[in-house]
Design a protein around this motif. Sequence first.
Motif, PDB file in Angstrom:
ATOM      1  N   PHE A  22       3.517   1.786   8.633  1.00  0.00           N
ATOM      2  CA  PHE A  22       4.751   1.533   7.906  1.00  0.00           C
ATOM      3  C   PHE A  22       4.613   2.204   6.549  1.00  0.00           C
ATOM      4  O   PHE A  22       3.500   2.416   6.060  1.00  0.00           O
ATOM      5  CB  PHE A  22       4.979   0.027   7.703  1.00  0.00           C
ATOM      6  N   ASN A  23       5.727   2.525   5.892  1.00  0.00           N
ATOM      7  CA  ASN A  23       5.598   3.166   4.589  1.00  0.00           C
ATOM      8  C   ASN A  23       4.972   2.196   3.582  1.00  0.00           C
ATOM      9  O   ASN A  23       4.891   0.990   3.813  1.00  0.00           O
ATOM     10  CB  ASN A  23       6.923   3.764   4.109  1.00  0.00           C
ATOM     11  N   GLU A  24       4.539   2.757   2.478  1.00  0.00           N
ATOM     12  CA  GLU A  24       3.795   1.979   1.484  1.00  0.00           C
ATOM     13  C   GLU A  24       4.602   0.798   0.945  1.00  0.00           C
ATOM     14  O   GLU A  24       4.044  -0.286   0.726  1.00  0.00           O
ATOM     15  CB  GLU A  24       3.349   2.890   0.332  1.00  0.00           C
ATOM     16  N   LEU A  25       5.882   0.992   0.729  1.00  0.00           N
ATOM     17  CA  LEU A  25       6.707  -0.113   0.213  1.00  0.00           C
ATOM     18  C   LEU A  25       6.838  -1.237   1.233  1.00  0.00           C
ATOM     19  O   LEU A  25       6.793  -2.417   0.878  1.00  0.00           O
ATOM     20  CB  LEU A  25       8.084   0.406  -0.215  1.00  0.00           C
ATOM     21  N   THR A  26       6.984  -0.867   2.490  1.00  0.00           N
ATOM     22  CA  THR A  26       7.037  -1.891   3.542  1.00  0.00           C
ATOM     23  C   THR A  26       5.711  -2.637   3.606  1.00  0.00           C
ATOM     24  O   THR A  26       5.681  -3.874   3.690  1.00  0.00           O
ATOM     25  CB  THR A  26       7.363  -1.254   4.906  1.00  0.00           C
ATOM     26  N   ASN A  27       4.602  -1.902   3.557  1.00  0.00           N
ATOM     27  CA  ASN A  27       3.297  -2.564   3.597  1.00  0.00           C
ATOM     28  C   ASN A  27       3.071  -3.441   2.367  1.00  0.00           C
ATOM     29  O   ASN A  27       2.447  -4.500   2.466  1.00  0.00           O
ATOM     30  CB  ASN A  27       2.175  -1.543   3.772  1.00  0.00           C
ATOM     31  N   MET A  28       3.580  -3.037   1.228  1.00  0.00           N
ATOM     32  CA  MET A  28       3.452  -3.882   0.034  1.00  0.00           C
ATOM     33  C   MET A  28       4.218  -5.183   0.230  1.00  0.00           C
ATOM     34  O   MET A  28       3.735  -6.266  -0.118  1.00  0.00           O
ATOM     35  CB  MET A  28       3.956  -3.136  -1.201  1.00  0.00           C
ATOM     36  N   ALA A  29       5.410  -5.096   0.797  1.00  0.00           N
ATOM     37  CA  ALA A  29       6.191  -6.297   1.089  1.00  0.00           C
ATOM     38  C   ALA A  29       5.464  -7.170   2.110  1.00  0.00           C
ATOM     39  O   ALA A  29       5.417  -8.405   1.982  1.00  0.00           O
ATOM     40  CB  ALA A  29       7.578  -5.929   1.591  1.00  0.00           C
ATOM     41  N   MET A  30       4.865  -6.538   3.119  1.00  0.00           N
ATOM     42  CA  MET A  30       4.113  -7.294   4.119  1.00  0.00           C
ATOM     43  C   MET A  30       2.894  -7.973   3.501  1.00  0.00           C
ATOM     44  O   MET A  30       2.563  -9.107   3.854  1.00  0.00           O
ATOM     45  CB  MET A  30       3.692  -6.374   5.265  1.00  0.00           C
ATOM     46  N   LEU A  31       2.235  -7.283   2.575  1.00  0.00           N
ATOM     47  CA  LEU A  31       1.079  -7.881   1.895  1.00  0.00           C
ATOM     48  C   LEU A  31       1.504  -9.119   1.121  1.00  0.00           C
ATOM     49  O   LEU A  31       0.842 -10.161   1.170  1.00  0.00           O
ATOM     50  CB  LEU A  31       0.420  -6.857   0.959  1.00  0.00           C
ATOM     51  N   THR A  32       2.617  -9.023   0.428  1.00  0.00           N
ATOM     52  CA  THR A  32       3.142 -10.164  -0.320  1.00  0.00           C
ATOM     53  C   THR A  32       3.431 -11.331   0.619  1.00  0.00           C
ATOM     54  O   THR A  32       3.097 -12.480   0.322  1.00  0.00           O
ATOM     55  CB  THR A  32       4.413  -9.748  -1.087  1.00  0.00           C
ATOM     56  N   ILE A  72      -6.148  -2.826   4.031  1.00  0.00           N
ATOM     57  CA  ILE A  72      -6.794  -1.655   4.624  1.00  0.00           C
ATOM     58  C   ILE A  72      -5.747  -0.603   4.988  1.00  0.00           C
ATOM     59  O   ILE A  72      -5.967   0.600   4.767  1.00  0.00           O
ATOM     60  CB  ILE A  72      -7.656  -2.054   5.832  1.00  0.00           C
ATOM     61  N   CYS A  73      -4.618  -1.027   5.520  1.00  0.00           N
ATOM     62  CA  CYS A  73      -3.539  -0.067   5.812  1.00  0.00           C
ATOM     63  C   CYS A  73      -3.121   0.673   4.548  1.00  0.00           C
ATOM     64  O   CYS A  73      -2.996   1.908   4.549  1.00  0.00           O
ATOM     65  CB  CYS A  73      -2.324  -0.786   6.416  1.00  0.00           C
ATOM     66  N   LEU A  74      -2.904  -0.074   3.479  1.00  0.00           N
ATOM     67  CA  LEU A  74      -2.503   0.559   2.220  1.00  0.00           C
ATOM     68  C   LEU A  74      -3.575   1.513   1.709  1.00  0.00           C
ATOM     69  O   LEU A  74      -3.265   2.609   1.226  1.00  0.00           O
ATOM     70  CB  LEU A  74      -2.188  -0.513   1.165  1.00  0.00           C
ATOM     71  N   ALA A  75      -4.833   1.121   1.821  1.00  0.00           N
ATOM     72  CA  ALA A  75      -5.922   1.999   1.392  1.00  0.00           C
ATOM     73  C   ALA A  75      -5.936   3.275   2.233  1.00  0.00           C
ATOM     74  O   ALA A  75      -6.036   4.385   1.688  1.00  0.00           O
ATOM     75  CB  ALA A  75      -7.257   1.268   1.488  1.00  0.00           C
ATOM     76  N   ASN A  76      -5.829   3.116   3.530  1.00  0.00           N
ATOM     77  CA  ASN A  76      -5.860   4.293   4.414  1.00  0.00           C
ATOM     78  C   ASN A  76      -4.730   5.264   4.111  1.00  0.00           C
ATOM     79  O   ASN A  76      -4.942   6.468   4.025  1.00  0.00           O
ATOM     80  CB  ASN A  76      -5.769   3.854   5.881  1.00  0.00           C
ATOM     81  N   GLN A  77      -3.535   4.734   3.946  1.00  0.00           N
ATOM     82  CA  GLN A  77      -2.407   5.636   3.796  1.00  0.00           C
ATOM     83  C   GLN A  77      -2.294   6.220   2.393  1.00  0.00           C
ATOM     84  O   GLN A  77      -1.559   7.179   2.182  1.00  0.00           O
ATOM     85  CB  GLN A  77      -1.112   4.967   4.225  1.00  0.00           C
ATOM     86  N   THR A  78      -3.036   5.676   1.439  1.00  0.00           N
ATOM     87  CA  THR A  78      -3.021   6.229   0.077  1.00  0.00           C
ATOM     88  C   THR A  78      -4.330   6.946  -0.266  1.00  0.00           C
ATOM     89  O   THR A  78      -4.529   7.374  -1.402  1.00  0.00           O
ATOM     90  CB  THR A  78      -2.748   5.128  -0.961  1.00  0.00           C
ATOM     91  N   GLY A  79      -5.231   7.052   0.715  1.00  0.00           N
ATOM     92  CA  GLY A  79      -6.461   7.816   0.512  1.00  0.00           C
ATOM     93  C   GLY A  79      -7.532   7.103  -0.300  1.00  0.00           C
ATOM     94  O   GLY A  79      -8.385   7.753  -0.894  1.00  0.00           O
TER      95      GLY A  79
END
Length: 108
Positions: A22-32, A72-79
């Motif tokens: 999912f895009n970073e903003l979606t993953n940020m919302a999911m993390l929240t 981990i998803c956010l880390a992977n997709q942002t390098g």
Amino acid sequence: MTLEEAQKTVDDWINQFGIRYFNELTNMAMLTEEVGEVARIIARKYGEQSFKESDKDKELSDELADVLFVVICLANQTGVNLTEALQKNLDKKTKRDSTRHKENKKLN
């Protein structure tokens, strides 16, 4: 499992079952959202709130794993290499806080 192995395992899972990240903003919302679920369990298990019937089957370990998965998803997709990032963060905390907590009278 090391952090490096976890990052690869999550990446493999996403590519096999998730189609794509999912895009970073979606993953940020999911993390929240996932952190909120952890907070709900802690408030009920360790705090003063009582469990709702719908919360009784929730496991803290599972919700913490959900948080870790999204991080981990956010880390992977942002390098971000989480092993390196965590070590750098611990080094920073050690330099900054090497005596701070020991000298905190509130903690003694």
